[in-house]
Design an enzyme around this catalytic site. Structure first.
Site, PDB file in Angstrom:
ATOM      1  CG  ASP A1122      -1.923   0.756   0.949  1.00  0.00           C
ATOM      2  OD1 ASP A1122      -2.017   1.621   0.165  1.00  0.00           O
ATOM      3  OD2 ASP A1122      -2.886   0.865   1.849  1.00  0.00           O
ATOM      4  CE  LYS A1191      -5.272   7.689   9.247  1.00  0.00           C
ATOM      5  NZ  LYS A1191      -5.436   6.281   9.521  1.00  0.00           N
ATOM      6  CG  ASP A1349      -3.443   4.328  -2.604  1.00  0.00           C
ATOM      7  OD1 ASP A1349      -4.429   3.400  -2.531  1.00  0.00           O
ATOM      8  OD2 ASP A1349      -3.048   5.088  -1.852  1.00  0.00           O
TER       9      ASP A1349
END
Length: 1436
Positions: A1122, A1191, A1349
């Protein structure tokens, strides 16, 4: 002659008051005929032309619909609605156009009465009652009420001329309280004895002031065509009675002779007019008129020369207007009282403007300069209006030609060749007569002609083809290869003769004059049936030695990033992705199964829902079977009846050959349509209580299902299916061959192109019918849904067996600022399907995985499923510009994108049966919230009921809990149904090998086509999938398997790779326990971030470690790698931002860097500084600035999150903190947003500059050029942002809409364009990197799958994939991406020097800013992009 009543009403679209009603006037003879044609013209010129009534609830006043979206009223009452067959349907809003008697009465109950206004007349009027026929309009209705008669004669709405016919379509709600906002549309229908008034529209400005449009219908009376032929976009309602049956009010006198009214008379008539308005309007009108008189008196005393001259000019203009305003012939009174107030105010306004000019004297030079500037400004505005008008005209023409092509294609395929020809010539002739460009529908493309010509070629009618060729020449349309191929096909079907040879030679000579090579006929034309052979036969009659050359399209890449792959297309030895998985015999059988499934368009699977077969269940199943059989019978009979009505209309109108819906409704057998409708009922019955489809979405889906079945049938009939099977058989033989000969390619696209070219004769495998426009599919869906809505009934209550009610009803659901009409199943229908618990589920074949390899994408026309129409790019219905750009660029530019989709589609899959069995066990055991297994709605705890004696606060609290309960229950039902579908499909394929065809969105992001079962799902459903082909772990595979398991847990994600592997070895005991006793052991795996994939990894690792040699263990488990905040990685690479690159792991490091922790640390430093300075909020945030708080904001920064959205994100995280004071959340979130953005700009300096440049470019391009932003990805995919100001399309049953919305001719949505460009461009870069990795992994012979991704492969090939991944990222960002984007924008949107007005205007300034901004590429930093090759944690 009997008098005729005319009701004239003026409605301003912006007003919310009751429409003003004029005096009722009785006209006779010639005067009546004059008025009729003008009223008819003004009513039918546009969609908004009919009189509209908006009923928001049973207690609201009648009013004209606003231009803004409809909204709810505070009064919530249940209203029964009777809908009409004619509606205007938009994607997001559907406007219902009829109400029933009950709603009608209550809506108008509060309207004040308007007494009749008697006007003296020199002519005696006949008695109204004596002049009317005995029967009135409402005698024809099923619902009759005397109140309607009284309403016509006493209410303000007495100006209605007719009332719509009541249909049987009932909108009902069982115990559901909701408001209803409908639009009741009527055409002003007056008797045939009335003619057009000679009132000039520019006198009173009907077009802008009343109806809000710019174009007028001119010269409509001079045409021989009917009025409705001139109005393709109008949708007149059906079911209206003739005006002769309208009940007329009593005590109405005829109007006297026309004479010029004095000011006193005007005032008097104004006073009369005040009688029909409300008290509020009366007071306002009196005040305005008094003010007007005062202003007029003051302006009259002004004696300056300029003012006098202008007053004379105004008076002369008003005189000319009055002289041209000959309402009626003779000495009748002028009927101007309706506009007296408006005209007075216009005159006062004009004089006040003159006074202002007089009171502010300026120099003559300044006046001249100001006048010249104003003239230039006016010229610029006029030019812009003409430009927009031309754009709209082109949009109508383009959409009309596509609609016409689809229509004649259907007609020709159904054998209605003569009808197709007549329709084509009808619209051609019509365009030659219509002089108004607003309504011109010119056939300006060759496609409709070619379709009809090909139809005549099949019949061998060469004479008719010659006539159509003459029409082409007269219309200046150049014939193309398809035209001449059709001519030669027709001549090839005829017997050989001298005349035949002469015609063939003439055709070849014409081709030579047009510069068309004969060989192009066999490479560019989509032949059907025996067209190829007939064309070749015809040419050989004059040229016996002619041989067609099999032209193989270019197969290599033109993109620099993949050009080196051209050298190895036919030399690299790559094993089959399905080697050892399936045999050729099995695959051939599965291929036939897939063809049959797609031909039937559905897949039936067993449901995994466990339910005891009790006596009640069996009874409910029998009841459901009985009702479904009854529904099928009723729907079939209704369908045949309605189609027969359309058929009679279709064939009875000899002169009217316009497009209708009838041909589309006979494309399939009636049973197919009935099956579609019954399946839709079943699908709606399983819907959620909190979510339901909009009416437009239901219409659209039904139309798409019809088209998908028609597509399969069409391919069968024209011979494409047989040839497709032949080519596909050879393709799968190559696909399974693991020992390919030298010179045989490994690329699926290249091999398919070679095989298709070798089958030169016969129809082209890429050929298909013309795609139906969205308006056609919506109209078909409306036709089918109306029958469901009206005819499908069910007992309510279910066991009463007495009263039957419709199974569907409509609700209004608030979505943002709109109220959308949605379709919901009745409670009885939901109860029946739930208690019956059918043991099977039915899916459309296009949403199911394939049991054979998908067809490779070789063009935008073919790929994916064998017969189903899967688009290569997922686009909104109005997004046509990107399709056009993809066709213009050619297939070769798209080869890298296509080959990447093909590589992903060739990977076979299997079901992980041990994991699936555990999930199904929990699912049927009422779910598990801890492990994300959805629970049934019955498990939702019901709140307390309201008891007597409770306080208001307690009752309010319980009601609030009740609302939350209903919402939670609906969400649980949606999740439960979604899991049921996915698990049932997985169970169906548990012992099968299957494939996922892939396509992409407009940015290039890749998705599997099946929406339910795929690897893009959540953790639960990813865990049930594994590679069908296994690979031995090899020397490093076991290490990567351990690292993969550690990554899934999330416990050691900030540790180094070695520490992660060590952690995995330390918890081996827990891993074995999880693998052996997943539900009865210590359940260590349940604490993981991704528990189900962790469990699958535990089982795989345990099996490998327990094998004799782990290196020889064959693993099927996908291993993930990842990206680390991938969006910021691309931004940092684009700007060569050194600090940012280090924080997102582009640079080598000993341990993985966490950008979220880094930003949180910077924010904490800033907070400490502010706290030391005494900042109160900074002190309150001590100990609360954590990673999880900021975040989400950091993650979404790359996607263009605003400060407002970021504040909401942070406030949500602060709310989750137990010890943070609630009263300081708002201020604290505001503070943290500013600090987070400040630290991000500090850390990612170049990123912010690039993002700002992207936003500014998108904004100024969409504003200045008025076009959607476009760009090309590094791999050559053209991208057009599909954000436009949508205009609703029509849906009609009786009249087929001839145009639809196209983003090519729509104004862009500037806000969406600028906000979406930065994330869209980054997504395109992300997709380009994935595709490059895919292509080079395919060349390396390893398995590769991606979820954006996150890259997947076998454990043994992770090292190879990681190396390719980093190399392709570096290669991608070594390209001058920003410079190439700047050059493209300049080529596409740069304004040339001659397009400037050079007047110093704002528009010129904007154009100059556009040219300068596109050249200002952001500067780059000093980061060395090659460092990525050594970064261990770039992808990990």
């Amino acid at each position: 002659m009997a008098p005729v009543i005319c009701f004239i009403r003026l409605i301003r679209p912006g007003t919310r008051a009751i429409p003003r009603t004029s005096a009722r006037i009785v006209l006779q003879g010639e005067e009546a005929r004059l008025l009729d044609r003008r009223c008819a013209a003004c009513c039918r010129r546009d969609l908004t032309r009919g009189w509209m009534i908006r009923s928001q609830s049973t207690k609201t006043h009648t009013q004209h619909p606003q231009s803004q979206p409809k909204s709810r009223t505070s009064k919530k009452t249940t209203v029964d609605i009777i809908r009409v067959a004619e509606e205007i349907v938009c994607e997001d809003k559907a406007t219902v156009t009829r109400v029933n008697q009950h709603s009608f009465n209550h809506t108008l109950g509060g309207i004040p009465k308007a007494p009749s206004v008697t006007v003296s007349t020199s002519k005696a009027s006949h008695s109204v009652e004596k002049s009317l026929p005995a029967q009135n309009l409402f005698d024809q209705e099923e619902i009759f009420n005397e109140k309607f008669k009284d309403l016509i004669s006493s209410r303000v709405e007495s100006s209605w001329t007719c009332y719509p016919k009541i249909n049987e379509e009932v909108r009902w709600s069982r115990g559901m309280s909701h408001t209803y906002d409908s639009t009741f549309s009527m055409n002003d229908i007056i008797s045939d004895g009335i003619e057009t008034c000679e009132v000039k529209f520019n006198d009173v400005n009907y077009a802008q002031d009343i109806f809000g449009i710019d174009e007028l219908v001119e010269k409509s009376e001079t045409l021989e065509l009917p009025d409705r032929d001139l109005l393709p976009l109008s949708s007149p309602l059906s079911g209206f009675a003739d005006a002769s049956t309208v009940p007329q009010p009593e005590n109405i006198e005829s109007v006297g002779a026309v004479k010029k009214l004095t000011k006193k008379e005007k005032t008097g008539m104004g006073q009369k007019d005040k009688k029909v308005v409300s008290t509020k309007k009366k007071t306002k009108a009196v005040t305005t008129k008094q003010k007007g008189k005062t202003d007029a008196k003051r302006l009259k005393d002004t004696d300056m020369t300029s003012s006098k001259a202008k007053v004379k000019q105004v008076s002369s203009k008003s005189k000319s207007k009055q002289s041209s305003r000959k309402l009626f012939t003779g000495d009748h009174h002028e009927v101007a009282e309706l506009l007296s107030h408006e005209l007075d105010m216009e005159e006062i306004y004009a004089r006040s403007v003159e006074e202002v000019i007089v009171k502010s004297p300026v120099s003559a030079t300044e006046k001249v300069l100001k006048g010249s500037k104003q003239q230039k400004k006016l010229k610029g505005e006029e030019k812009h209006k003409k430009y927009l008008k031309e754009i709209r005209r082109r949009g109508r023409e383009s959409s009309f030609n596509q609609t016409l092509a689809a229509y004649v294609c259907v007609c020709v395929n159904l054998g209605m060749l003569n009808r197709a020809t007549h329709t084509l010539l009808y619209y051609r002739q019509r365009a030659r007569h219509v002089t108004n460009s607003c309504f011109s529908q010119k056939i300006n493309t060759i496609q409709p002609y070619n379709i009809v010509i090909l139809g005549h070629a099949e019949k061998g009618n060469f004479r008719k083809m010659e006539e159509l060729l003459k029409c082409l020449k007269e219309d200046d349309i150049t014939p193309d290869e398809t035209t001449y191929a059709a001519m030669l096909t027709c001549l090839g079907k005829q017997q050989e003769s001298s005349a035949n040879s002469k015609n063939i030679q003439a055709c070849l000579d014409d081709m030579q004059k047009e510069g068309i090579d004969v060989q192009n006929l066999f490479s560019k034309v989509d032949f059907i049936r025996d067209g190829y052979e007939c064309t070749l036969r015809a040419i050989r009659r004059v040229s016996p030695s002619f041989e067609p050359q099999q032209v193989i399209p270019p197969i290599g890449f033109s993109c620099n990033l993949v050009s080196q792959l051209n050298k190895t297309l036919h030399t690299t030895k790559v094993s089959s992705p399905a080697h050892g998985v399936v045999t050729m015999k099995e695959l051939s059988e599965w291929t036939e199964e897939q063809f049959d499934m797609e031909a039937k368009s559905e897949l039936v699977v067993n449901s995994i829902e466990w339910k005891e077969d009790s006596k009640d269940t069996n009874n409910y199943r029998k009841m459901l079977e009985y009702w479904e059989g009854r529904w099928q019978k009723v729907l079939r009979q209704t369908f045949l009846t309605q189609v027969d009505v359309l058929k009679k209309s279709f064939f009875s109108q000899r002169l009217d050959k316009r497009m209708t819906l009838y041909p589309y409704l006979v494309t399939l057998p009636p049973d197919e349509f009935v099956n579609i409708m019954v399946q839709e009922i079943s699908r709606l019955a399983r819907g959620s209580e909190s979510y339901s489809l909009s009416r437009y979405a239901v219409y659209r889906r039904l139309g798409e299902l019809v088209f998908s079945r028609y597509l399969v049938q069409y391919k069968k009939e024209v011979g494409v299916l047989d040839k497709l099977k032949s080519v596909y058989d050879e393709y799968i033989s190559w696909y399974l061959n693991n020992n390919r000969e030298d010179g045989v390619t490994y690329v699926p696209r290249v091999r398919w192109q070679e095989l298709a070219s070798s089958w030169g004769s016969g129809p082209n495998v890429e050929h298909g019918p013309v795609e139906w426009p969205s308006t056609v599919m919506v109209s078909i869906g409306k036709f089918l849904f109306t029958m469901i809505f009206v005819k499908v009934m069910l007992w309510n209550p279910l066991l009463s067996k007495k009263h039957a009610y419709p199974v569907l009803y409509e609700v209004e659901r608030v979505k943002g600022y709109r109220v959308v009409d949605e379709i919901k199943p009745s409670p009885s229908l939901v109860e029946l399907y739930q208690k019956a618990a059918k043991p099977t589920l039915t899916f459309e074949s296009i949403v199911s995985p394939m049991v054979c390899p998908p067809i490779p994408w070789v063009s935008t026309k073919i790929g994916g499923y064998l017969l189903n129409d899967a688009k290569i790019v997922r686009l909104p219905y109005s997004a046509h510009l990107q399709k056009q750009r993809m066709e213009e660029c050619g297939n070769q530019q798209l080869y890298p994108v296509m080959d990447s989709l093909n590589q992903l589609s060739t990977i076979p899959w299997r079901i992980n049966k041990p994991i699936l069995d555990i999930i199904i066990q929990l699912f049927n055991g009422k779910g598990c919230d801890e492990l994300d297994i959805p629970q049934p709605p019955s498990e939702c705890p019901e709140p307390q009921k309201i008891q007597s004696g409770m306080s208001k606060s307690e009752i309010h609290k319980i009601r609030r809990q009740r609302l939350e309960y209903e919402q939670k229950k609906g969400e649980m039902h949606s999740l439960w149904c979604d899991a049921l579908y996915k698990l049932s499909l997985a169970h169906h394929f548990r012992d099968r090998v299957f494939w996922f065809p892939h396509n992409m969105d407009f940015r290039g992001r890749v998705y599997p086509c099946p929406p339910h079962l795929n690897h893009l799902s959540s953790d639960v459903f990813r865990s049930v999938l594994k590679f069908a082909r296994g690979e031995k772990l090899g020397p490093n595979g076991l290490r990567w398997l351990k690292l993969h398991l550690a990554n899934l847990t999330g416990f050691v994600k900030r540790d180094s790779v070695e520490d992660r592997i060590k952690y995995c070895e330390d918890v081996l005991e827990d891993i074995f326990d999880s693998a052996d006793k997943p539900l009865t052991g210590r359940r260590w795996w349940t604490k993981s971030d991704e528990p189900w994939q962790t469990l699958a990894a535990c089982m795989e690792l345990a099996a490998a470690l327990r094998s004799d040699d782990p290196a020889d263990y064959v693993s099927h488990l996908p291993i993930h790698q990842d990206g680390s905040c991938n969006g910021l990685q691309h931004y940092a690479a684009l700007g060569r931002d050194k600090i940012g690159a280090v924080s997102v792991n582009l640079a080598p490091s000993r341990v993985p860097q966490d950008v979220y922790s880094a930003v949180a640390a910077l924010v904490e430093k800033e907070r400490v500084k502010d706290a030391d300075l005494g900042h109160e909020i900074a002190r309150a945030l001590q100990g609360h600035v954590k990673r999880k708080v900021i975040k989400q904001t950091v993650m979404t920064t790359v996607y263009g999150v605003t400060r407002y959205g970021a504040r909401l994100q942070i406030e949500k995280q602060l709310k989750a903190l137990d010890n943070f004071p609630p009263e300081q959340r708002w201020a604290a979130s505001h503070y943290l947003v500013n600090k987070t953005f400040f630290c991000l700009e500090k850390m990612f300096t170049a990123t912010k500059e690039i993002q700002t440049w992207f936003t500014d470019c998108a904004k100024i391009v969409s504003e200045t050029c008025g076009e959607n932003l476009e760009y090309v990805t590094p791999l050559g995919l053209p991208v057009v942002q599909p954000y436009s100001r949508h205009v609703g399309n029509q849906a009609s049953v009786t009249k087929l809409p001839t145009s639809f919305s196209m983003d090519s001719y729509m104004r862009p949505n500037v806000m969406k364009q600028k906000n979406a460009f930065p994330p869209n461009f980054i997504h395109s870069l992300d997709s380009s990197h994935m595709m490059l990795t895919s292509l080079y992994c395919q060349q390396a012979g390893i398995t590769f799958i991606s979820i954006h991704d996150c890259f997947w492969t076998h454990a043994s090939s992770v090292d190879i994939m990681n190396k390719i991944c980093r190399e392709q990222f570096v290669a991608l960002h070594k390209e001058p991406i920003l410079d190439d984007l700047s050059k493209f924008l300049q080529r596409r949107f740069r304004v040339s020097y001659r397009d400037f007005a050079h007047d110093g205007s704002a528009l010129d300034s904007s154009k100059m800013k556009l040219n300068n901004l596109m050249c200002q590429v952001p500067t780059k930093g000093e980061f060395d992009i090659s460092s990525v090759l050594k970064s261990l944690y770039f992808f990990s």
